[in-house]
Design an enzyme around this catalytic site. Sequence first.
Site, mmCIF file in Angstrom:
data_model
loop_
_atom_site.group_PDB
_atom_site.id
_atom_site.type_symbol
_atom_site.label_atom_id
_atom_site.label_comp_id
_atom_site.label_asym_id
_atom_site.label_seq_id
_atom_site.Cartn_x
_atom_site.Cartn_y
_atom_site.Cartn_z
ATOM 1 N N ASP A 202 34.655 -23.244 -41.287
ATOM 2 C CA ASP A 202 33.603 -23.830 -42.105
ATOM 3 C C ASP A 202 33.027 -22.690 -43.030
ATOM 4 O OD1 ASP A 202 33.686 -26.180 -40.824
ATOM 5 O OD2 ASP A 202 31.797 -25.940 -39.562
ATOM 6 N N ASP B 188 27.690 -19.564 -32.877
ATOM 7 C CA ASP B 188 26.848 -19.966 -31.692
ATOM 8 C C ASP B 188 27.695 -18.998 -30.474
ATOM 9 O OD1 ASP B 188 24.677 -21.629 -31.862
ATOM 10 O OD2 ASP B 188 26.381 -23.252 -32.705
ATOM 11 N N ARG C 90 34.531 -25.191 -25.529
ATOM 12 C CA ARG C 90 33.155 -25.012 -25.971
ATOM 13 C C ARG C 90 31.995 -24.834 -24.927
ATOM 14 N NH1 ARG C 90 33.195 -26.437 -31.337
ATOM 15 N NH2 ARG C 90 34.947 -27.467 -32.282
ATOM 16 N N LYS D 187 34.843 -16.169 -36.329
ATOM 17 C CA LYS D 187 35.974 -17.131 -36.658
ATOM 18 C C LYS D 187 35.218 -18.484 -36.988
ATOM 19 C CE LYS D 187 35.814 -20.039 -34.203
ATOM 20 N NZ LYS D 187 35.880 -21.302 -33.148
ATOM 21 N N THR D 188 35.560 -19.131 -38.018
ATOM 22 C CA THR D 188 35.217 -20.508 -38.224
ATOM 23 C C THR D 188 35.689 -21.012 -39.598
ATOM 24 O OG1 THR D 188 33.506 -22.284 -38.851
ATOM 25 C CG2 THR D 188 32.861 -19.946 -39.383
ATOM 26 N N GLY E 193 36.010 -24.397 -31.882
ATOM 27 C CA GLY E 193 37.091 -25.005 -32.411
ATOM 28 C C GLY E 193 38.142 -23.942 -32.965
#
Length: 552
Positions: A202, A173, A142, A199-200, A78
């Site tokens: 979240d 992941d 993805r 990176k994220t 994402g």
Amino acid sequence: MTISALQKARAQYQPKLPKSLKGAVKLVDGAATESVADQEEIKKLFPNTYGMPIVTLEEGSDAIEFPAMNVGVILSGGQAPGGHNVISGIFDGIKQLNAGSKLFGFLGGPGGLVDHKYIEITAEYLEGYRNTGGFDIIGSGRTKLEEEAQFDKGLEILKELDIKALVIIGGDDSNTNACVLAEYYAAKDAGVQVIGCPKTIDGDLKNEMIETSFGFDTAVKVYSELIGNIQRDANSAKKYWHFIKLMGRSASHIGLEAALQTQPNITLISEEVAEKKQTLEQIVDYMAGIVAKRAANGDNFGVALIPEGLIEFVPEMKKLIAELNDLLAEGSDIEKEFKMMKKGHRLEWLATQLTPESAAVFKSLPSGIANQLTLDRDPHGNVQVSLIETEKLLGEMVKTRLAEMKEKGEFNGKFGTQYHFFGYEGRCAAPSNFDADYCYSLGYTASVLIGSGKTGYMSSVRNTTAAADEWIAGGVPVTMMMNMEKRHGHMKPVIQKALVELDGAPYKYLVANRDQWAVETCYLYPGPIQYWGPTEVCDRTTVTLQLEQEGK
């Protein structure tokens, strides 16, 4: 190409770097590392990249001549604000090592490597993307890199382009896959290094060496602006309760940080729900109690923040979802039969395949929510929790509970709801100064790790609550962050997700203040991200980082 006035001004921004990266750099090796858990299994799976030392980059005295090198880059998973600046940092870094170096971007994520789709990223091409949000410079995807056939197919194009190093920009992941790829190429002596970047939005890719994942700062500032706007509206109209679902599948970092920035009436933290083993009924009672207290004060309005992954942390729901994940695993007999069945009979039949406890919970859910739990799994075999309308489920259950309370004389106010889900609004925002600087530093650090021959490392920039000049750049072995977890019914090595720590300073600050925020109207209005002005406004880090770093 026509660009906005802000884009034009932002293009001129020169990201700040740690002083250790501004001239000659030397690498300092720390002690050997081991994985956070399951050491023997991880070591056996990664014999070539396990146990490597943490690396710190320091100011060097002598400039070293490096040969020209071709480097590849992939954006995986994402989107997150700042990805373009990571690529800018890599580009500028490898050009600093040797002006003859070239950067190739694989298109559409990891699939671009396997399918041999790429472009050369030139200085002219890159200029339009510096300090911008999004991943549109090369696109993302993805596709999971986990099969040897994919590794070999990727190696074909890497050899053809004479690419000696590959940078994979992604979450836990994606970086796990990067480490698997690094191990495979090392075992084959393929001559290709692999470096990861964290990176994220979240925020769940963090540890002692990775203080924050990039994009989190910007995304939460965007969400906090929107939450502040809604709070102002709620306090103006005084007639609605706003139930706001926020991104954060596995961890509640976004919800916690947004709460610290805006001080809403209710903030649910998934990790707390799991720790206290709270049932859905207990959560609803808690929320209804706050609505009733505010109504008793004449305040028939409020704001509640709900993490998108909450449903998986409620014990009875977690058990149900785990059973559904196993039953509906891709290719299983149950999954095939379920998909062939007429929709009107699916849920009733599926309930017969569950344990009695989970079947009871499944049947008690509104059919819409039950159906959402059976939708196609994500690439990791898990329920797509962003499709579950948890905010509406809780809103409806609170409404029902308040009706019961009204009959008993325990509630005599009004309860109207508005529902929101903030997700995509923050993923591609123009990066804050913090993320613009942090991402550029991560990319530049990756180039130094590449020049030094490292593989299986993740780029790391620490001391991030200090001025950028004082940030500490380095690299951390990806195997150090790994443990074994069950995925698609099999035990696999993965980077351990960082959940909200219930003994950590950010959560404790929320707990110390939430009772007051619940009943009183203590809203903060952060406003939009600022790029020019006082440092304390423009370059501020998240409240989470400030609280975590205090006293260190």
